[in-house]
Each structure stands twice: as C-alpha cells, then as structure tokens.
Design a protein around this motif. Sequence first.
Motif, PDB file in Angstrom:
ATOM      1  N   LEU A   1     -43.222 -12.152 -13.364  1.00  0.00           N
ATOM      2  CA  LEU A   1     -43.849 -13.560 -13.764  1.00  0.00           C
ATOM      3  C   LEU A   1     -45.419 -13.326 -13.599  1.00  0.00           C
ATOM      4  CD1 LEU A   1     -42.624 -17.242 -13.262  1.00  0.00           C
ATOM      5  CD2 LEU A   1     -45.087 -16.625 -13.148  1.00  0.00           C
ATOM      6  N   ALA A   2     -46.258 -13.353 -14.671  1.00  0.00           N
ATOM      7  CA  ALA A   2     -47.482 -12.998 -14.540  1.00  0.00           C
ATOM      8  C   ALA A   2     -48.236 -13.961 -15.764  1.00  0.00           C
ATOM      9  CB  ALA A   2     -47.690 -11.615 -15.097  1.00  0.00           C
TER      10      ALA A   2
ATOM     11  N   THR B   1     -48.795 -15.892 -26.053  1.00  0.00           N
ATOM     12  CA  THR B   1     -49.987 -16.692 -25.756  1.00  0.00           C
ATOM     13  C   THR B   1     -50.881 -16.540 -27.064  1.00  0.00           C
ATOM     14  OG1 THR B   1     -50.028 -15.830 -23.607  1.00  0.00           O
ATOM     15  CG2 THR B   1     -52.074 -16.985 -24.152  1.00  0.00           C
TER      16      THR B   1
ATOM     17  N   ARG C   1     -54.743  -6.895 -14.805  1.00  0.00           N
ATOM     18  CA  ARG C   1     -53.657  -7.226 -15.838  1.00  0.00           C
ATOM     19  C   ARG C   1     -54.329  -6.491 -17.302  1.00  0.00           C
ATOM     20  NH1 ARG C   1     -49.826  -9.400 -16.021  1.00  0.00           N
ATOM     21  NH2 ARG C   1     -50.213 -11.131 -17.773  1.00  0.00           N
TER      22      ARG C   1
ATOM     23  N   GLY D   1     -35.099  -2.840 -16.917  1.00  0.00           N
ATOM     24  CA  GLY D   1     -36.319  -3.715 -16.695  1.00  0.00           C
ATOM     25  C   GLY D   1     -37.390  -3.665 -17.848  1.00  0.00           C
TER      26      GLY D   1
ATOM     27  N   ARG E   1     -35.780  -9.393 -16.618  1.00  0.00           N
ATOM     28  CA  ARG E   1     -36.027  -8.961 -15.391  1.00  0.00           C
ATOM     29  C   ARG E   1     -35.592  -9.925 -14.271  1.00  0.00           C
ATOM     30  NH1 ARG E   1     -42.158  -6.193 -15.670  1.00  0.00           N
ATOM     31  NH2 ARG E   1     -41.416  -4.691 -17.418  1.00  0.00           N
TER      32      ARG E   1
ATOM     33  N   GLY F   1     -52.771 -15.933 -16.194  1.00  0.00           N
ATOM     34  CA  GLY F   1     -54.201 -16.289 -15.474  1.00  0.00           C
ATOM     35  C   GLY F   1     -54.619 -17.049 -16.698  1.00  0.00           C
TER      36      GLY F   1
ATOM     37  N   TYR G   1     -37.771  -3.129 -21.860  1.00  0.00           N
ATOM     38  CA  TYR G   1     -37.316  -3.033 -23.273  1.00  0.00           C
ATOM     39  C   TYR G   1     -38.236  -3.028 -24.307  1.00  0.00           C
ATOM     40  CZ  TYR G   1     -33.850  -4.065 -19.815  1.00  0.00           C
ATOM     41  OH  TYR G   1     -33.154  -4.084 -18.497  1.00  0.00           O
TER      42      TYR G   1
ATOM     43  N   GLU H   1     -42.289   0.425 -26.230  1.00  0.00           N
ATOM     44  CA  GLU H   1     -42.552   1.105 -24.767  1.00  0.00           C
ATOM     45  C   GLU H   1     -41.259   1.851 -24.613  1.00  0.00           C
ATOM     46  OE1 GLU H   1     -44.526  -1.164 -21.557  1.00  0.00           O
ATOM     47  OE2 GLU H   1     -43.500  -2.804 -22.362  1.00  0.00           O
TER      48      GLU H   1
ATOM     49  N   VAL I   1     -45.639 -20.797 -20.279  1.00  0.00           N
ATOM     50  CA  VAL I   1     -46.131 -22.150 -20.441  1.00  0.00           C
ATOM     51  C   VAL I   1     -47.666 -21.837 -20.630  1.00  0.00           C
ATOM     52  CG1 VAL I   1     -44.836 -23.349 -18.891  1.00  0.00           C
ATOM     53  CG2 VAL I   1     -47.045 -22.284 -17.958  1.00  0.00           C
TER      54      VAL I   1
HETATM   55  P1  HAM Z   1     -47.564  -9.786 -19.516  1.00  0.00           P
HETATM   56  O1  HAM Z   1     -47.787  -9.126 -18.235  1.00  0.00           O
HETATM   57  O2  HAM Z   1     -47.742  -8.642 -20.473  1.00  0.00           O
HETATM   58  O3  HAM Z   1     -48.384 -11.124 -19.812  1.00  0.00           O
HETATM   59  O4  HAM Z   1     -45.875 -10.133 -19.766  1.00  0.00           O
HETATM   60  C1  HAM Z   1     -45.224 -11.182 -18.967  1.00  0.00           C
HETATM   61  C2  HAM Z   1     -43.967 -10.493 -18.315  1.00  0.00           C
HETATM   62  O5  HAM Z   1     -42.934 -10.331 -19.289  1.00  0.00           O
HETATM   63  C3  HAM Z   1     -44.184  -9.489 -17.285  1.00  0.00           C
HETATM   64  O6  HAM Z   1     -44.300  -9.888 -16.181  1.00  0.00           O
HETATM   65  C4  HAM Z   1     -42.668  -8.915 -17.540  1.00  0.00           C
HETATM   66  O7  HAM Z   1     -41.732  -9.784 -16.710  1.00  0.00           O
HETATM   67  C5  HAM Z   1     -42.147  -9.443 -19.067  1.00  0.00           C
HETATM   68  N1  HAM Z   1     -42.132  -8.146 -19.811  1.00  0.00           N
HETATM   69  C6  HAM Z   1     -43.311  -7.612 -20.435  1.00  0.00           C
HETATM   70  N2  HAM Z   1     -43.131  -6.288 -20.987  1.00  0.00           N
HETATM   71  C7  HAM Z   1     -41.786  -6.188 -21.060  1.00  0.00           C
HETATM   72  C8  HAM Z   1     -40.922  -5.266 -21.409  1.00  0.00           C
HETATM   73  N3  HAM Z   1     -41.013  -4.182 -22.414  1.00  0.00           N
HETATM   74  N4  HAM Z   1     -39.338  -5.311 -21.183  1.00  0.00           N
HETATM   75  C9  HAM Z   1     -39.141  -6.514 -20.336  1.00  0.00           C
HETATM   76  N5  HAM Z   1     -40.035  -7.347 -19.821  1.00  0.00           N
HETATM   77  C10 HAM Z   1     -41.583  -7.332 -19.910  1.00  0.00           C
HETATM   78  C11 HAM Z   1     -48.020 -11.638 -21.008  1.00  0.00           C
HETATM   79  O8  HAM Z   1     -47.323 -11.443 -22.074  1.00  0.00           O
HETATM   80  C12 HAM Z   1     -49.071 -12.848 -21.289  1.00  0.00           C
HETATM   81  N6  HAM Z   1     -48.840 -13.360 -22.560  1.00  0.00           N
HETATM   82  C13 HAM Z   1     -48.769 -13.728 -20.146  1.00  0.00           C
HETATM   83  C14 HAM Z   1     -49.759 -14.906 -20.012  1.00  0.00           C
HETATM   84  C15 HAM Z   1     -49.297 -16.397 -20.653  1.00  0.00           C
HETATM   85  N7  HAM Z   1     -50.973 -14.887 -19.602  1.00  0.00           N
HETATM   86  C16 HAM Z   1     -51.581 -16.248 -19.845  1.00  0.00           C
HETATM   87  N8  HAM Z   1     -50.511 -16.816 -20.478  1.00  0.00           N
END
Ligand code: HAM
Length: 415
Positions: free
Chosen positions: A281-282, A83, A257, A118, A309, A284, A120, A113, A128
């Motif tokens: 999927l997350a 983002t 969040r 799930g 995931r 806001g 990495y 991390e 989007v």
């Molecule tokens: P986030 O919750 O940090 O949000 O990451 C979105 C998704 O990325 C998580 O729900 C998870 O499925 C995946 N994810 C995050 N960290 C890891 C990891 N270390 N290993 C595997 N999967 C991971 C964002 O990144 C925001 N940019 C979302 C967003 C877009 N908000 C507004 N626009």
Amino acid sequence: MKIQTARGTQVFYGQPAYIYEHILTTFQNLSQNFGFAPMATPIFESSAVFSRGLGESSDIVSKEMYSFNDRNGDSFTLRPEGTAGIARAYAADGLSQHSPFKVYYHGPMFRYERPQKGRYRQFHQLGVENIGITSYFSDLEVIDLGYQFLGDLGLAKNCVLSINSIGDEESRRQFKEKFVSYLKNYESELSEDSQKRLKINPLRIFDSKSEGDQKILEGAPRLTDSLNESSREFRDHIFNGLEKLGIPYQSASGLVRGLDYYSHEVFEFITKDLGAQGTVLAGGRYDHLVEQLGGPKASGVGFAAGIERLSLLLEDQFKEAHLDFMVIPVHQDLEMDAFALTEDLRKSGFKLFSHFSGNLSKRMKKANSQNLKAAILLGPDEFKQGKCQLKVFATGEQSEVSLKDLKVTLSKLIK
Ligand code: HAM
C-alpha cells in the motif's frame, strides 16, 4: 485449440475470488466510515492524462503503458493507476466545487511489466484520494485509514510504514542541484540506468538496486537537509501526528517513489513476506497534478494498494464466508418443495447452498464438501406430516424437526 490468458493476467475463481471480495468489502466499509465516497473513472483515458500527470520520465510512462490509437487516430491508454484519472475528473468534470472531495475507488490497472509473484500486467488496486485540502491532517487521515485497513485484514503486524518527506518544489530544486553536482563526480561508476536517470530524473537514482550505486549514495547530500522551513514544519507535523496516533513508522530518507507528481510526504507499507514485491500500500501528497491536468490549484493526498499482493498475504489464513444449510429432497417428487423451502429460508436471512442434481448420497457428499452446518432432508411421508430430518454435520446427529419450528432450530445452530 485452447487459448491461454495473456501473460501477466489472471482469472479469479474459488478461494482467490472470495479473498478479493473480502478485501474489497473491508476496504469499502472502512472508507465510508472515514467519510470517503465511492467513485469510478474510465479504464482508458487520453494518453496525455498519464504522460502529463505521472511524468514522461517515470518508468510507467516511458516503458510500461498500454497505449493505442483508436479508429479516429486518437491516442488512449489503459490506466496504469487511479490517481491521474481522478485528478483529471476533478479538473475537468466540475467536481472541484465539492469540498471536501474525498473519494475511494478500485479496479483493474495495466502496466507492461515483467510478470512475477506479486507483479502482473493487469492487476487491481483499491485506493483513496482527498483533493483540495492542504492541511497535514488529511495526510494523517489517509495514512491512518491505510493502517486501519491493513489492521482490519489482520495484516498490520506484517507491514512496516516507511515514510519520507521529499519537500515542496523549491526544496527539491535546491536538493537536485547539490545531488547532481555530487553524482557528477561518480558518473562513470554509476549503473547504466542511473546514468540515464542522472540526466532526466536524478531523484529516481535512490530506487536503484545496484550495490555500486547504493555505495555512492551513502556519501550523497541528504534530501532532509535541503527542506525549506515550511516543508520541515509539514514533515514534523506528520511525524508528531503518527506518534500521537500510535502508528509505528520508519523514516526512510531514500524513499522517493516512482511517480513525478509527489511533494512533501510519500509513504509505503512494506512487508517482508512477498519477496521483491513487498510494497502492499503506497501513496503520498501531490501538489501540482490537478493544475497539470488543466484544473485549479488544488493539492491532494491519497494511497493505492495492490489487491493481488494483499490476497497473497491472506491466502493461508482466509476462511471463506460459509453457507450454512442445504435442503435435500429424499425423493425427486419433492424437488419443487425442497426448492421452495430453500427460497423461503433465504428470504428469512439464512444462507443456503443449492445443488439440483444427484441422488441423496451424492448431495450429502456435496453438502459435506461445502462445510455446511446441517442438511435438511425432506422425505415424502414426513413432509406430508409437516416434518423433516435435520442432519447436523459437526455431531453427526440426525433428528426429526417440525417444519414450523425449523427456522428457530436453524437460528440456534448458527449462533
Ligand atoms: P504505486 O506505488 O505505483 O502507486 O502503486 C500502488 C500499489 O499498487 C503498489 O504498492 C502495489 O501494491 C500495487 N501494484 C503496482 N504495480 C503492480 C503490479 N504490476 N502488479 C501488482 N500490483 C501492483 C500508485 O499507483 C499511486 N496512484 C498511489 C497513490 C494514490 N498516490 C497518491 N494517491
């Protein structure tokens, strides 16, 4: 000496690579149907993009970034999410003239991390963003896209949509005052992490896994009670919209969040099938990110999903997109003719497997292992007469087919 992959990174080959492609194609098709355009941003950016964008006190910025100084001494960071890079491009690369600015993206992200199932250090997101629109319809559109995407993958039933309104800045300021003064009464009983968060980012205490903290939170003031009128209206429009669209959701008052840029609606699609890493999927709404990165006043909304995931959830049910046929020369003199026939059939749209070594029986075994529909056998005498043998694996039947009728026969087999 063999060199292993770095901890928390992985190689995709075979079934996982096919699943990855399937997820991406499903996502790209649907995003385009919703009017989102493809976009790609650099994998590394100036560190300030993330420290300013995501917030110095966020976990990502304070302990998870892969940052380095280049030979010029400038600090760069491997992007931990998509983002901020998109908002930076919108702010600085002249993209703000596009309205609506609706984009989709995918690619590797990096966070230091502790790796587990799930989670990495190099993972892949698809996401989007819709920037420049304040209407709650853009939130609804983005959530609906996420829901339909999970549906297209066959995963909607495995996931629950959790959603919360954290309100606008004014609402959060009011809430923070009440929240902090409540927590001060319990400061010494809070976990060490939450004591730190109380000073730098109190809202993140909601994310605490400590049972003691959660007990204290039960009696805490509620964010919903501090929402001002416009934030309440925004939230009600979203909840009504979700009901109208038939998207099931749970209102989650403790969902905040981990990124500082959010305002109003934050949401997560969560599954129970992945243990602790259940958020697939997350996203806001974010009101100030673009401005913080030097751009105009423009709010946005978006989501991102973790491809690994999603892949884990699809592992057991996914069937590769199979190839259908293989041409096998019975004698090596026909190797070139078999090759030419393979290419001719591919030009006509058939999906053919190819393997260029081994005798007839080895190649038949190979064809069988690929779950093909049939093998086309070229023998010298028959070939001279314009014929071949067709071995259909499902029935075990083998029959002579004239080469000029071959395409029609193959078409019938794949129907
Ligand atoms: P986030 O919750 O940090 O949000 O990451 C979105 C998704 O990325 C998580 O729900 C998870 O499925 C995946 N994810 C995050 N960290 C890891 C990891 N270390 N290993 C595997 N999967 C991971 C964002 O990144 C925001 N940019 C979302 C967003 C877009 N908000 C507004 N626009």
